[in-house]
Scaffold this motif. Structure first.
Motif, PDB file in Angstrom:
ATOM      1  N   ALA A   1      51.443  45.996  49.547  1.00  0.00           N
ATOM      2  CA  ALA A   1      51.978  45.784  48.204  1.00  0.00           C
ATOM      3  C   ALA A   1      51.039  46.307  47.115  1.00  0.00           C
ATOM      4  O   ALA A   1      51.390  46.286  45.937  1.00  0.00           O
ATOM      5  N   ARG A   2      49.865  46.726  47.478  1.00  0.00           N
ATOM      6  CA  ARG A   2      48.868  47.258  46.539  1.00  0.00           C
ATOM      7  C   ARG A   2      48.369  48.601  47.092  1.00  0.00           C
ATOM      8  O   ARG A   2      47.317  48.662  47.724  1.00  0.00           O
TER       9      ARG A   2
ATOM     10  N   HIS B   1      47.912  38.636  49.917  1.00  0.00           N
ATOM     11  CA  HIS B   1      48.177  39.970  50.471  1.00  0.00           C
ATOM     12  C   HIS B   1      47.560  40.157  51.860  1.00  0.00           C
ATOM     13  O   HIS B   1      47.206  41.274  52.246  1.00  0.00           O
TER      14      HIS B   1
ATOM     15  N   CYS C   1      36.414  46.388  39.243  1.00  0.00           N
ATOM     16  CA  CYS C   1      36.253  45.437  40.349  1.00  0.00           C
ATOM     17  C   CYS C   1      34.829  45.551  40.871  1.00  0.00           C
ATOM     18  O   CYS C   1      34.450  46.558  41.457  1.00  0.00           O
TER      19      CYS C   1
ATOM     20  N   ARG D   1      47.112  46.392  52.823  1.00  0.00           N
ATOM     21  CA  ARG D   1      47.550  45.779  51.561  1.00  0.00           C
ATOM     22  C   ARG D   1      48.761  46.561  51.063  1.00  0.00           C
ATOM     23  O   ARG D   1      48.689  47.252  50.043  1.00  0.00           O
TER      24      ARG D   1
ATOM     25  N   MET E   1      46.175  48.511  34.760  1.00  0.00           N
ATOM     26  CA  MET E   1      47.389  47.707  34.878  1.00  0.00           C
ATOM     27  C   MET E   1      48.045  47.623  33.501  1.00  0.00           C
ATOM     28  O   MET E   1      47.346  47.473  32.494  1.00  0.00           O
TER      29      MET E   1
ATOM     30  N   VAL F   1      37.397  44.158  46.896  1.00  0.00           N
ATOM     31  CA  VAL F   1      38.624  44.495  47.637  1.00  0.00           C
ATOM     32  C   VAL F   1      38.356  44.787  49.118  1.00  0.00           C
ATOM     33  O   VAL F   1      39.145  44.423  49.981  1.00  0.00           O
TER      34      VAL F   1
ATOM     35  N   ASP G   1      41.157  40.362  45.678  1.00  0.00           N
ATOM     36  CA  ASP G   1      40.144  41.255  45.106  1.00  0.00           C
ATOM     37  C   ASP G   1      38.809  40.545  44.872  1.00  0.00           C
ATOM     38  O   ASP G   1      37.955  41.054  44.145  1.00  0.00           O
TER      39      ASP G   1
ATOM     40  N   MET H   1      40.497  49.813  37.394  1.00  0.00           N
ATOM     41  CA  MET H   1      41.803  49.335  37.852  1.00  0.00           C
ATOM     42  C   MET H   1      42.692  49.295  36.611  1.00  0.00           C
ATOM     43  O   MET H   1      42.439  48.513  35.695  1.00  0.00           O
TER      44      MET H   1
ATOM     45  N   TRP I   1      44.777  49.741  47.258  1.00  0.00           N
ATOM     46  CA  TRP I   1      43.846  48.932  48.060  1.00  0.00           C
ATOM     47  C   TRP I   1      44.180  48.995  49.543  1.00  0.00           C
ATOM     48  O   TRP I   1      43.479  48.386  50.354  1.00  0.00           O
ATOM     49  N   ASP I   2      45.240  49.727  49.891  1.00  0.00           N
ATOM     50  CA  ASP I   2      45.748  49.715  51.264  1.00  0.00           C
ATOM     51  C   ASP I   2      44.886  50.596  52.166  1.00  0.00           C
ATOM     52  O   ASP I   2      44.749  51.804  51.932  1.00  0.00           O
TER      53      ASP I   2
END
Ligand SMILES: [Zn+2]
Length: 292
Positions: free
Chosen positions: A84-85, A167, A58, A82, A21, A76, A121, A19, A88-89
């Motif tokens: 906004a992610r 979420h 994760c 999801r 970020m 997840v 998560d 992941m 992960w949607d």
């Protein structure tokens, strides 16, 4: 990866290997130049300086000992909305369940799921969709959830609407466990088994709990999201944007590392990529990790 903590077998059950970020997203108060002294041990597994990007993972931890099968956090998950992610949607990747079976465990064999906290998560595989309903993935497990953690998110759900919490994970990954009668609310000090106890690690969320192992000479702590990146070891004062109470998270992290130095405790965070665990030493007044 499999490792041992004394007589306890631990398997890492990966859901998402990497992941990424940006540092600016995770720790908006930290300038990339402040990480330069640590590049020799945080690159390439944990950080890429050229793009100021942190690399997390994760995964869950599967503990087996004396016939017990305990899962620490559930990542997840699959098929969940999801928006906004995007990564992960409505995931279709079910490698988590395949990795669990590859470790020799069917979902029916898990007797305990311990949720360190209720972020999206960490609870995703609590449930899976069967015939259009979210049902417990682990039908024979007790799901241990911190009493104060649950109370906090229930309050947030009343204030903001349950579907907005984590979420959507509160509705699709936590409430179905409660409805199924499989949730057990627990407190700081709860004894999971001989030498396995839950302990408060507040700050990241108000009711986060860790799992401490004190068996013979074995000392370990599954600390959830009490830290996200190894750069927080020399800098426990660097809180993340995901923490609900930054000053408390700093105090918790500092106390955790100080105790680990004095006791020799192995620290095992949820998101540390490639290397699951580390020990802490104190060098010239600063904490320093030995990553495994
Ligand atoms: Zn979290």
């Amino acid at each position: 990866m499999t490792f041992s903590l004394g007589d306890i077998r631990v398997d890492e059950i990966e859901d998402i290997e990497t992941m990424d970020m940006t540092l600016a997203m995770v720790m908006p108060g930290v300038h990339p130049d402040e990480l330069l002294p640590y590049l020799d041990w945080i690159e390439p597994d944990h950080y890429t300086a050229a793009t100021a990007t942190l690399h997390l993972t994760c995964r869950s931890f599967l503990l087996r000992h004396a016939g017990r099968v305990v899962l620490v956090d559930t990542c997840v998950g699959c098929g969940k909305a999801r928006s906004a992610r995007p990564a992960w949607d409505k995931r279709t990747d079910d490698r988590f369940l395949r990795n669990l079976r590859a470790a020799g465990v069917a979902p029916e064999q898990v007797d305990t799921v311990f949720c360190t906290h209720l972020h999206v998560d960490h609870v995703g595989w609590n449930t899976q969709r069967v015939d259009g309903r979210w049902v417990p993935t682990f039908p024979n497990a007790r799901y241990l959830i911190g009493r104060s953690e649950m109370a906090h998110w229930e309050m947030q759900a009343r204030l903001k609407g349950a579907e907005t919490i984590a979420h959507g994970a509160f509705v699709d990954s936590v409430l179905p466990i409660v409805a199924a009668g499989q949730a057990e609310l627990v407190d700081d000090g709860y004894q999971l088994a001989d030498g396995l106890a839950l302990c408060a690690l507040a700050g990241h969320t108000p009711g986060q709990l860790g799992l401490r192992i004190d068996r013979g000479s074995t000392r370990a702590l599954f600390c959830g999201d009490a830290m996200h990146s190894p750069v927080q070891i020399p800098h426990p004062e660097w809180a993340t944007a995901f923490c609900t109470d930054a000053p408390t998270s700093v105090a918790t992290r500092h106390a955790m590392f100080a105790e680990a130095v004095s006791s020799g405790r192995v620290i095992i965070p949820a998101h540390l990529r490639r290397t699951a665990s580390f020990r802490v030493s104190e060098v010239a007044g600063a904490f320093h990790p030995t990553l495994f």
